[in-house]
Enzyme design. Sequence first.
Site, PDB file in Angstrom:
ATOM      1  N   GLU A  42     -12.196   3.268  -1.145  1.00 35.50           N
ATOM      2  CA  GLU A  42     -11.744   4.295  -2.145  1.00 35.50           C
ATOM      3  C   GLU A  42     -11.387   3.976  -3.450  1.00 35.50           C
ATOM      4  OE1 GLU A  42      -8.559   6.187   0.095  1.00 35.50           O
ATOM      5  OE2 GLU A  42      -9.659   6.715   1.775  1.00 35.50           O
ATOM      6  N   VAL A  43     -10.766   2.961  -3.783  1.00 38.23           N
ATOM      7  CA  VAL A  43     -10.582   2.577  -4.859  1.00 38.23           C
ATOM      8  C   VAL A  43     -11.442   1.152  -5.153  1.00 38.23           C
ATOM      9  CG1 VAL A  43      -8.639   1.460  -6.145  1.00 38.23           C
ATOM     10  CG2 VAL A  43      -8.104   3.279  -4.869  1.00 38.23           C
ATOM     11  N   ASN A  61     -12.672  -3.400   2.469  1.00 41.35           N
ATOM     12  CA  ASN A  61     -13.702  -1.962   2.492  1.00 41.35           C
ATOM     13  C   ASN A  61     -14.836  -2.168   1.157  1.00 41.35           C
ATOM     14  OD1 ASN A  61     -12.534  -1.092   4.743  1.00 41.35           O
ATOM     15  ND2 ASN A  61     -10.966  -0.173   3.521  1.00 41.35           N
ATOM     16  N   HIS A 111      -9.887  -5.198  -3.375  1.00 40.73           N
ATOM     17  CA  HIS A 111      -8.714  -5.373  -2.894  1.00 40.73           C
ATOM     18  C   HIS A 111      -8.689  -5.548  -1.383  1.00 40.73           C
ATOM     19  CE1 HIS A 111      -9.596  -1.037  -2.651  1.00 40.73           C
ATOM     20  NE2 HIS A 111      -9.038  -0.964  -1.248  1.00 40.73           N
ATOM     21  N   MET A 112      -8.024  -6.551  -1.067  1.00 42.68           N
ATOM     22  CA  MET A 112      -7.957  -7.284   0.400  1.00 42.68           C
ATOM     23  C   MET A 112      -6.429  -6.444   1.062  1.00 42.68           C
ATOM     24  SD  MET A 112      -8.537 -10.998   2.062  1.00 42.68           S
ATOM     25  CE  MET A 112      -6.792 -11.386   1.860  1.00 42.68           C
ATOM     26  N   HIS A 113      -6.699  -5.657   2.268  1.00 42.86           N
ATOM     27  CA  HIS A 113      -5.842  -5.208   2.747  1.00 42.86           C
ATOM     28  C   HIS A 113      -5.321  -6.453   3.787  1.00 42.86           C
ATOM     29  CE1 HIS A 113      -6.459  -0.728   2.265  1.00 42.86           C
ATOM     30  NE2 HIS A 113      -7.693  -1.235   1.979  1.00 42.86           N
ATOM     31  N   ASP A 136       1.040  -1.191   0.037  1.00 37.41           N
ATOM     32  CA  ASP A 136       0.100  -0.110  -0.056  1.00 37.41           C
ATOM     33  C   ASP A 136       0.870   1.257   0.068  1.00 37.41           C
ATOM     34  OD1 ASP A 136      -3.127   0.655   1.012  1.00 37.41           O
ATOM     35  OD2 ASP A 136      -1.678   2.249   1.086  1.00 37.41           O
ATOM     36  N   ILE A 137       0.511   2.245  -0.761  1.00 37.74           N
ATOM     37  CA  ILE A 137       1.446   3.555  -0.742  1.00 37.74           C
ATOM     38  C   ILE A 137       1.184   4.403   0.071  1.00 37.74           C
ATOM     39  CG2 ILE A 137      -0.287   4.893  -1.822  1.00 37.74           C
ATOM     40  CD1 ILE A 137       1.674   5.690  -4.116  1.00 37.74           C
TER      41      ILE A 137
END
Length: 121
Positions: free
Chosen positions: A95-96, A87, A100-102, A31-32
């Site tokens: 947000e995106v 999310n 995606h899975m954090h 993650d950035i």
Amino acid sequence: MSADCIFCKIARGEIPSKKVYEDEDVFAFHDIHPVAPVHFLIVPKLHLPSMYEANMAHHQALGKMLALAGELARQEGASDGFRTIINTGRVGHQEVYHVHMHVLGGPEPLGPMIMRKQRGA
Ligand code: AMP
Ligand code: ZN
């Protein structure tokens, strides 16, 4: 595939990322804006806007995201536990809009999943 989706571009290598893992179905990268010492994302290569659009046709990529999380978390240094978060939508604070899975890890404990409201007064 979606032409202007940032995670599609990352998965295609058109935008640079710090790659963690790649196979034919999924891509994982740091993650950035990390919020924990270990913080990377696992995404399906197929463009899927959110978990609302997920169905059994996506089970291979979605299953891989979960199946890989532990191995990749260890590889990245989260050897004493980690948390996965997906999310979804406005309430989930997505947000995106590419699933995606954090994967988040310590070394220190991450704290409660969601802040609990104060009980009583
Ligand atoms: P969310 O949609 O709320 O689950 O979070 C999107 C996540 O994507 C955030 O944690 C961002 O820091 C992360 N992110 C956005 N752009 C990039 C990028 N170019 N490379 C890596 N991570 C990103
Ligand atoms: Zn996409």
